[in-house]
Structures are given as structure tokens and as C-alpha cells.
Design an enzyme around this catalytic site. Structure first.
Site, short mmCIF file in Angstrom:
data_model
loop_
_atom_site.label_atom_id
_atom_site.label_comp_id
_atom_site.label_asym_id
_atom_site.label_seq_id
_atom_site.Cartn_x
_atom_site.Cartn_y
_atom_site.Cartn_z
N ARG A 149 32.76 30.81 57.13
CA ARG A 149 32.69 31.56 55.87
C ARG A 149 31.77 30.80 54.92
O ARG A 149 31.98 29.60 54.69
CB ARG A 149 34.08 31.76 55.26
CG ARG A 149 34.97 32.64 56.15
CD ARG A 149 36.14 33.22 55.42
NE ARG A 149 35.75 34.23 54.45
CZ ARG A 149 36.58 34.70 53.52
NH1 ARG A 149 37.80 34.24 53.42
NH2 ARG A 149 36.16 35.64 52.69
N LYS A 164 36.98 22.64 44.96
CA LYS A 164 36.34 23.96 44.89
C LYS A 164 35.00 23.86 44.13
O LYS A 164 34.28 24.83 44.02
CB LYS A 164 37.25 24.96 44.15
CG LYS A 164 38.67 25.07 44.68
CD LYS A 164 38.83 26.20 45.66
CE LYS A 164 40.20 26.32 46.24
NZ LYS A 164 41.20 26.93 45.37
N CYS A 223 43.13 39.50 43.23
CA CYS A 223 43.16 38.95 44.58
C CYS A 223 44.44 38.14 44.82
O CYS A 223 45.49 38.43 44.21
CB CYS A 223 41.91 38.13 44.87
SG CYS A 223 41.67 37.86 46.65
N ASN A 233 34.41 33.94 42.67
CA ASN A 233 35.74 34.33 43.14
C ASN A 233 35.66 35.75 43.68
O ASN A 233 34.60 36.39 43.63
CB ASN A 233 36.75 34.22 42.00
CG ASN A 233 38.19 34.32 42.48
OD1 ASN A 233 38.57 33.68 43.46
ND2 ASN A 233 38.99 35.14 41.82
N LYS A 234 36.78 36.25 44.18
CA LYS A 234 36.82 37.57 44.83
C LYS A 234 36.07 38.63 44.05
O LYS A 234 36.16 38.69 42.83
CB LYS A 234 38.29 37.98 45.00
CG LYS A 234 38.53 39.26 45.76
CD LYS A 234 37.89 39.28 47.12
CE LYS A 234 38.28 38.10 47.98
NZ LYS A 234 37.38 37.92 49.15
N ARG A 242 43.21 32.82 55.44
CA ARG A 242 42.29 33.06 54.32
C ARG A 242 42.81 32.35 53.06
O ARG A 242 43.90 31.80 53.05
CB ARG A 242 42.10 34.55 54.07
CG ARG A 242 43.40 35.32 53.83
CD ARG A 242 43.23 36.46 52.88
NE ARG A 242 42.90 36.03 51.54
CZ ARG A 242 43.79 35.56 50.66
NH1 ARG A 242 45.06 35.43 50.96
NH2 ARG A 242 43.40 35.19 49.45
N GLY A 243 41.99 32.45 52.00
CA GLY A 243 42.30 31.74 50.76
C GLY A 243 41.53 30.44 50.79
O GLY A 243 41.62 29.69 51.79
N ALA A 244 40.76 30.18 49.74
CA ALA A 244 39.84 29.05 49.76
C ALA A 244 40.55 27.71 50.06
O ALA A 244 40.04 26.88 50.80
CB ALA A 244 39.09 28.97 48.44
N ASP A 301 36.71 30.40 44.52
CA ASP A 301 36.20 29.96 45.82
C ASP A 301 35.17 28.87 45.64
O ASP A 301 34.98 28.03 46.51
CB ASP A 301 35.60 31.14 46.59
CG ASP A 301 36.71 32.08 47.04
OD1 ASP A 301 37.19 32.87 46.22
OD2 ASP A 301 37.12 31.98 48.20
P1 RI2 Z 1 43.35 29.85 46.63
C1 RI2 Z 1 40.26 33.88 48.14
O1 RI2 Z 1 39.24 34.23 49.01
C2 RI2 Z 1 40.23 34.65 46.84
O2 RI2 Z 1 38.94 34.89 46.34
C3 RI2 Z 1 41.01 33.70 45.96
O3 RI2 Z 1 40.88 33.97 44.59
C4 RI2 Z 1 40.40 32.38 46.38
O4 RI2 Z 1 40.23 32.49 47.78
C5 RI2 Z 1 41.17 31.16 46.02
O5 RI2 Z 1 42.40 31.13 46.69
P2 RI2 Z 1 39.47 35.11 50.37
O6 RI2 Z 1 39.74 34.10 51.47
O7 RI2 Z 1 42.61 28.71 47.26
O8 RI2 Z 1 40.59 36.08 50.18
O9 RI2 Z 1 43.69 29.59 45.18
O10 RI2 Z 1 38.14 35.79 50.57
O11 RI2 Z 1 44.56 30.25 47.44
#
Ligand code: RI2
Length: 311
Positions: A60, A229, A124, A203-204, A17-19, A193
């Protein structure tokens, strides 16, 4: 095919996870998939690559980094399968390297806005936002962080773990305590995101509330977001789809089954209007949200025709 499906499932279930991370994972998976494809027929190769791209994008819906990464790799060309494959590998590796550098660069640029003694609130778990805090800390600035739990998936636990390993003093709070603590905060730093053409930030879930409380208390809100992004499709008037996740993330099935008139709503993201955003830190510079169009046009390099044809 098995590994491709497994990777897609890991992104869907948020094991990965994480965008930014899902974007790099998708690029790497397309590269590995191309390397595994045995066909000598270019049409078949192209078809299989397109199906793989679609499968990865479908995992996603909100983080635009995912289709942007896939699109960056799917720009490959070649007269033969070997040429095409080599180009896929090159484009995927380039995307991954650029993405990792971008997170580092955002840290350097964003850290300039952090002063010694600042208390930063984050929500988040964002590697780009953490990069800013980590860089400020590494520069010798004494910072304190207030990190929200980020229900329902509790990504805040990842954030406190990360900051703890870096030696950054962090207080964990429940999401509903954001306004209570805002008076102690100097700066809000969160990830993204997706960023729309008008500078709104997706975002979250809960980010918009954090930004609202920050605005009320006159505290700056900084968004840490790599250029991939930013959402090209929003130029064409499209909205960013907000992912709605399973109710089981919020309340257990057994508990829910006890009720006849109760449903659960579980949107994973919300939209923070640009009026609540002071600065978006990208790897090409810190911009006001009003400049989002420039990023899409000049740094993502998408033509309108390309946007019209596909993802
Ligand atoms: P980075 C995450 O989404 C969060 O919303 C976080 O703020 C965003 O991605 C960006 O993350 P999720 O996958 O790319 O937890 O900066 O739903 O790591």
C-alpha cells in the site's frame, strides 16, 4: 516465504487495514520471517530481509506508517545471522509495543480536548481517533459521535461497532450528509495515514471535505496520529502518493460493463491542508500542524542521508 506473501496479500486486499495496524503487522511479519530464515550466511540473510521489506512496503503506497515501521526494523545490525536475527526481533517487538502505547497515549492527550456533552464527528475507522473518544468516555464524559459510512469500503461500520461495544451513543450518516450535520458537531476527530513536513494530513478520502465543512462552521479539527505517521521523505520535497484502488470497490463489474463511456475513479485518500487542521495529537504531545518538521526531525530521528538512501 508463503506466510510472508500471505501477509502482504492481506494488507493489499485490506483484510488487514488501518495505518497503525498495517505497520505493526509488517514489523511482526519481518520478525517472524527472520525467525524462519534458516541460512547461516549473513549476506543471504540480509538480502532476503531486504526483499521481504520491499514486498511489504509495496502493498500500500500511502500510509507512511508502513515504510516507517519496516525501516525501524531494518535498522538491525549483527556480525552473524544469529545476532542479526536477535536484533530484528528486538526492534520489531519494540516498534509494536511503542505503537500500541502511542495509541493509548494519544487517547489520554486527545481526551483533554473533549468536553462533557460534546458531539464528535469522525470519518472512516481510526484506532487512534477511537482511542480519544474511548478515553473521554471512560473518564465519564458524556459524548455523542456522528460517524460517516466512509464509502466505498464502509469502514464506518467498523467504527460504529467499536463505539457501540464501548457504550458510546453513535449516529451513522452517509458521507454526503457531513455538512448537513456539522452544525450539531463540537469537534471533528479523525486519524491519519500520513502527515507531511508542512503539516498537511493525508487520510481516508472525504476527510478534506469534512475538514472544509468544519472550517466553514468554525469547528475544531483534531488529527490523531502517532509520530510514525509523519513522512520524512516530504522534507526532501516528495509528495505522498495517493493510492488509487480498484473500480470494483465503487461499482460492480457487471454494471460498469453496461457502459461504453464510463470510467471509475477511486482514490483511497485525500489531502487536508494544514489551514484546516487545528491540532495533531501525537504520543509526544498535541502540536499545531506547523510543528510537523520537529516531529520528523526529533522524534522519528531520521538523518537526511538516511532519507536519501531508500524508502
Ligand atoms: P489508524 C485508514 O486507512 C484510515 O484512513 C484511517 O483514518 C487511517 O488508516 C488511520 O488509522 P485504510 O487502511 O492507524 O482504511 O488510526 O485505508 O487505525
Amino acid at each position: 516465504m508463503k506466510q510472508l506473501r500471505e501477509t502482504a496479500q492481506k494488507i493489499k486486499s485490506m483484510e488487514i487495514r488501518g495505518a497503525g495496524r498495517i505497520a505493526r503487522t509488517a514489523a511482526a511479519e519481518l520478525r517472524d520471517y527472520a525467525e524462519r530464515l534458516k541460512t547461516k550466511d549473513l549476506d543471504e540473510f540480509n538480502e532476503k530481509m531486504s526483499s521481504a521489506a520491499e514486498l511489504l512496503i509495496s502493498t500500500r503506497p500511502t500510509a507512511v506508517s508502513l515504510p516507517n515501521a519496516v525501516r525501524a526494523v531494518m535498522r538491525y545490525s549483527g556480525e552473524t545471522v544469529d545476532e542479526a536475527r536477535t536484533n530484528v526481533v528486538k526492534l520489531a517487538d519494540e516498534f509494536i509495543a511503542n505503537s500500541e502505547n502511542a495509541v493509548k497515549r494519544i487517547g489520554e492527550i486527545g481526551a483533554r480536548r473533549v468536553r462533557d456533552g460534546d458531539t464528535i464527528m469522525t470519518h472512516c475507522n481510526s484506532s487512534a481517533a477511537i482511542s480519544i473518544m474511548a478515553t473521554a468516555h471512560a473518564q465519564g464524559k458524556n459524548i455523542n459521535v456522528i460517524a460517516t459510512e466512509s464509502r466505498p469500503r464502509l469502514q464506518g461500520h467498523l467504527t460504529i461497532g467499536h463505539l457501540d461495544r464501548l457504550g458510546i451513543k453513535t449516529a451513522l450518516i452517509v458521507d454526503s450528509a457531513v455538512r448537513f450535520f456539522m452544525k450539531e458537531v463540537d469537534l471533528v476527530v479523525v486519524g491519519a495515514d500520513a502527515v507531511t513536513v508542512n503539516g498537511s494530513v493525508i487520510n481516508k478520502i472525504g476527510t478534506a471535505q469534512v475538514a472544509l465543512a468544519a472550517r466553514e462552521a468554525r469547528k475544531n479539527v483534531i488529527i490523531a496520529a502517532e509520530t510514525y505517521k509523519f513522512s520524512p521523505k516530504t522534507i526532501l520535497g516528495e509528495l505522498v502518493e495517493i493510492e488509487e484502488r480498484d473500480s470494483a470497490e465503487v461499482i460492480g463489474r457487471e454494471m460498469l460493463d453496461k457502459f461504453s463511456n464510463v470510467s471509475v475513479k477511486n482514490p483511497a485518500f485525500d489531502v487536508t491542508p494544514r489551514e484546516y487542521v487545528d491540532l495533531i495529537c501525537t504520543e509526544v504531545g498535541a502540536i499545531p500542524p506547523e510543528m510537523a518538521y520537529i516531529i520528523i526531525k526529533d522524534f522519528l530521528g531520521w538523518g537526511i542521508e538516511e532519507m536519501n538512501s531508500g524508502h
